[in-house]
Design a protein around this motif. Structure first.
Motif, PDB file in Angstrom:
ATOM      1  N   UNK A   3      40.653  -1.872   2.511  1.00  0.00           N
ATOM      2  CA  UNK A   3      40.129  -3.246   2.607  1.00  0.00           C
ATOM      3  C   UNK A   3      38.465  -3.121   2.717  1.00  0.00           C
ATOM      4  N   UNK A   4      37.969  -3.069   1.628  1.00  0.00           N
ATOM      5  CA  UNK A   4      36.387  -2.751   1.685  1.00  0.00           C
ATOM      6  C   UNK A   4      35.792  -4.000   1.245  1.00  0.00           C
ATOM      7  N   UNK A   5      35.068  -4.617   2.016  1.00  0.00           N
ATOM      8  CA  UNK A   5      34.114  -5.780   1.783  1.00  0.00           C
ATOM      9  C   UNK A   5      32.860  -5.627   1.610  1.00  0.00           C
ATOM     10  N   UNK A   6      31.753  -6.460   1.109  1.00  0.00           N
ATOM     11  CA  UNK A   6      30.536  -6.485   0.902  1.00  0.00           C
ATOM     12  C   UNK A   6      29.906  -7.204   1.960  1.00  0.00           C
ATOM     13  N   UNK A   7      28.629  -7.200   2.375  1.00  0.00           N
ATOM     14  CA  UNK A   7      28.064  -8.136   3.062  1.00  0.00           C
ATOM     15  C   UNK A   7      26.737  -7.715   3.239  1.00  0.00           C
ATOM     16  N   UNK A   8      25.763  -8.688   3.027  1.00  0.00           N
ATOM     17  CA  UNK A   8      24.132  -8.649   2.833  1.00  0.00           C
ATOM     18  C   UNK A   8      23.740  -8.366   4.368  1.00  0.00           C
ATOM     19  N   UNK A   9      22.603  -7.397   4.243  1.00  0.00           N
ATOM     20  CA  UNK A   9      21.549  -7.514   5.251  1.00  0.00           C
ATOM     21  C   UNK A   9      20.769  -8.749   5.656  1.00  0.00           C
ATOM     22  N   UNK A  10      20.530  -8.896   6.861  1.00  0.00           N
ATOM     23  CA  UNK A  10      19.756 -10.248   7.095  1.00  0.00           C
ATOM     24  C   UNK A  10      18.429 -10.336   6.202  1.00  0.00           C
ATOM     25  N   UNK A  11      18.049 -11.472   5.770  1.00  0.00           N
ATOM     26  CA  UNK A  11      16.931 -11.517   5.134  1.00  0.00           C
ATOM     27  C   UNK A  11      15.717 -11.331   5.937  1.00  0.00           C
ATOM     28  N   UNK A  12      14.775 -10.714   5.184  1.00  0.00           N
ATOM     29  CA  UNK A  12      13.427 -10.430   5.901  1.00  0.00           C
ATOM     30  C   UNK A  12      13.495  -9.378   6.921  1.00  0.00           C
ATOM     31  N   UNK A  13      14.579  -8.414   6.905  1.00  0.00           N
ATOM     32  CA  UNK A  13      14.724  -7.641   7.988  1.00  0.00           C
ATOM     33  C   UNK A  13      14.882  -6.221   7.310  1.00  0.00           C
ATOM     34  N   UNK A  14      13.768  -5.448   6.863  1.00  0.00           N
ATOM     35  CA  UNK A  14      13.847  -4.279   6.044  1.00  0.00           C
ATOM     36  C   UNK A  14      14.329  -3.111   7.113  1.00  0.00           C
ATOM     37  N   UNK A  15      14.069  -3.313   8.125  1.00  0.00           N
ATOM     38  CA  UNK A  15      14.538  -2.112   9.237  1.00  0.00           C
ATOM     39  C   UNK A  15      16.073  -2.331   9.505  1.00  0.00           C
ATOM     40  N   UNK A  16      16.622  -3.236   8.767  1.00  0.00           N
ATOM     41  CA  UNK A  16      18.222  -2.928   9.066  1.00  0.00           C
ATOM     42  C   UNK A  16      18.838  -2.379   8.082  1.00  0.00           C
ATOM     43  N   UNK A  17      18.080  -1.842   7.031  1.00  0.00           N
ATOM     44  CA  UNK A  17      18.733  -1.123   5.942  1.00  0.00           C
ATOM     45  C   UNK A  17      18.628   0.494   6.184  1.00  0.00           C
ATOM     46  N   UNK A  18      19.700   1.013   6.434  1.00  0.00           N
ATOM     47  CA  UNK A  18      19.640   2.393   6.899  1.00  0.00           C
ATOM     48  C   UNK A  18      18.972   3.431   5.891  1.00  0.00           C
ATOM     49  N   UNK A  19      19.085   3.064   4.564  1.00  0.00           N
ATOM     50  CA  UNK A  19      18.384   3.681   3.443  1.00  0.00           C
ATOM     51  C   UNK A  19      16.851   3.666   3.579  1.00  0.00           C
ATOM     52  N   UNK A  20      16.170   2.285   3.773  1.00  0.00           N
ATOM     53  CA  UNK A  20      14.931   2.071   3.760  1.00  0.00           C
ATOM     54  C   UNK A  20      14.365   2.451   4.825  1.00  0.00           C
ATOM     55  N   UNK A  21      14.912   2.614   6.070  1.00  0.00           N
ATOM     56  CA  UNK A  21      14.592   2.546   7.601  1.00  0.00           C
ATOM     57  C   UNK A  21      14.083   4.301   7.463  1.00  0.00           C
ATOM     58  N   UNK A  22      14.526   5.126   6.698  1.00  0.00           N
ATOM     59  CA  UNK A  22      14.295   6.473   7.024  1.00  0.00           C
ATOM     60  C   UNK A  22      14.962   7.526   6.122  1.00  0.00           C
ATOM     61  N   UNK A  23      16.144   6.951   5.622  1.00  0.00           N
ATOM     62  CA  UNK A  23      16.841   7.994   4.601  1.00  0.00           C
ATOM     63  C   UNK A  23      16.275   8.305   3.321  1.00  0.00           C
ATOM     64  N   UNK A  24      15.777   7.510   2.559  1.00  0.00           N
ATOM     65  CA  UNK A  24      15.200   7.270   1.428  1.00  0.00           C
ATOM     66  C   UNK A  24      13.555   8.314   1.699  1.00  0.00           C
ATOM     67  N   UNK A  25      13.194   8.029   2.801  1.00  0.00           N
ATOM     68  CA  UNK A  25      11.785   8.838   2.984  1.00  0.00           C
ATOM     69  C   UNK A  25      11.964  10.186   3.409  1.00  0.00           C
ATOM     70  N   UNK A  26      13.066  10.530   3.770  1.00  0.00           N
ATOM     71  CA  UNK A  26      13.402  12.043   4.085  1.00  0.00           C
ATOM     72  C   UNK A  26      13.810  12.630   2.779  1.00  0.00           C
TER      73      UNK A  26
END
Length: 224
Positions: A111-134
């Motif tokens: 049972x896999x569902x989609x949800x969106x991160x809160x608007x204007x909250x870039x630090x609530x995205x695990x990829x953007x906050x650091x994983x992509x930078x690594x």
């Protein structure tokens, strides 16, 4: 452009990793025959090119044909199969009620569902906050000339990221959530740093960051 899917790594009490958190990273590329003869290739040779128009059709195909199968393949049969995929709010992303996605997401007992991160909250995205930078830091160590070489380098960098490093990013995400609560929902704060590597060496790294109760109650009550 790539689509990355990660979860939080899991470790046994003795520190051994049982799930590295890396579901997969998928490039938006296609193979096309070269139109012109050059010193690097003959005319008509198949070469890898980036997909320039990333629309909902392309994104949905990636999610249904690549991401969902990768999740199901790596997911332990002992775990709850109710899974939430958080995506950002860019336009090409599909809606959570897309029929084709829902059919694929609810197959095989999941049972896999989609949800969106809160608007204007870039630090609530695990990829953007650091994983992509690594990943980018590892990938930039290599000289690249073609799209194929770039894809190979990114895939290799993705594999090289240690589960403990990805776990640090998840802890940073939890700290960001607390700081957002402290700032009444605003994102005008500095990214918190607690010296995670040092704490891990000392055996004092927490498994999760706990938000102070008064901060949580303040947010729930809507008080300032």
């Amino acid at each position: 452009m790539f689509m990355s899917d990660v979860g939080r790594p899991r470790f046994k009490k003795d520190g051994n990793c049982i799930f590295d958190g890396k579901i997969g990273i998928f490039p938006f590329t296609k193979e096309e025959a070269s139109v012109y003869l050059s010193k690097n290739r003959a005319k008509g040779v198949m070469e890898l090119k980036s997909i320039e128009n990333i629309n909902k059709v392309v994104v949905k195909q990636c999610i249904i044909e690549k991401i969902l199968p990768a999740i199901k393949d790596k997911w332990s049969q002992e775990n709850n199969k109710h899974i939430i995929i958080q995506q950002d709010n860019v336009r090409p992303h599909i809606n959570d009620d897309d029929i084709e996605f829902m059919d694929a997401a609810k197959s095989d007992g999941f049972n896999i569902i989609l949800t969106n991160q809160p608007a204007n909250s870039p630090d609530l995205n695990i990829n953007d906050i650091g994983f992509f930078r690594i990943i980018q830091g590892l990938q930039h160590e290599k000289a690249l000339k073609t799209v194929g070489e770039l894809v190979d380098a990114v895939n290799e960098a993705y594999k090289e990221v240690e589960p403990s490093t990805l776990n640090y990013v998840w802890l940073s995400l939890q700290n960001c959530m607390t700081d957002i609560l402290k700032n009444d929902g605003n994102n005008n704060y500095k990214l918190p740093h607690i010296g995670k590597k040092r704490l891990e060496r000392l055996g004092q790294l927490p498994s999760q960051m706990i938000a102070p109760l008064d901060i949580v109650e303040k947010a729930l009550n809507g008080t300032t």
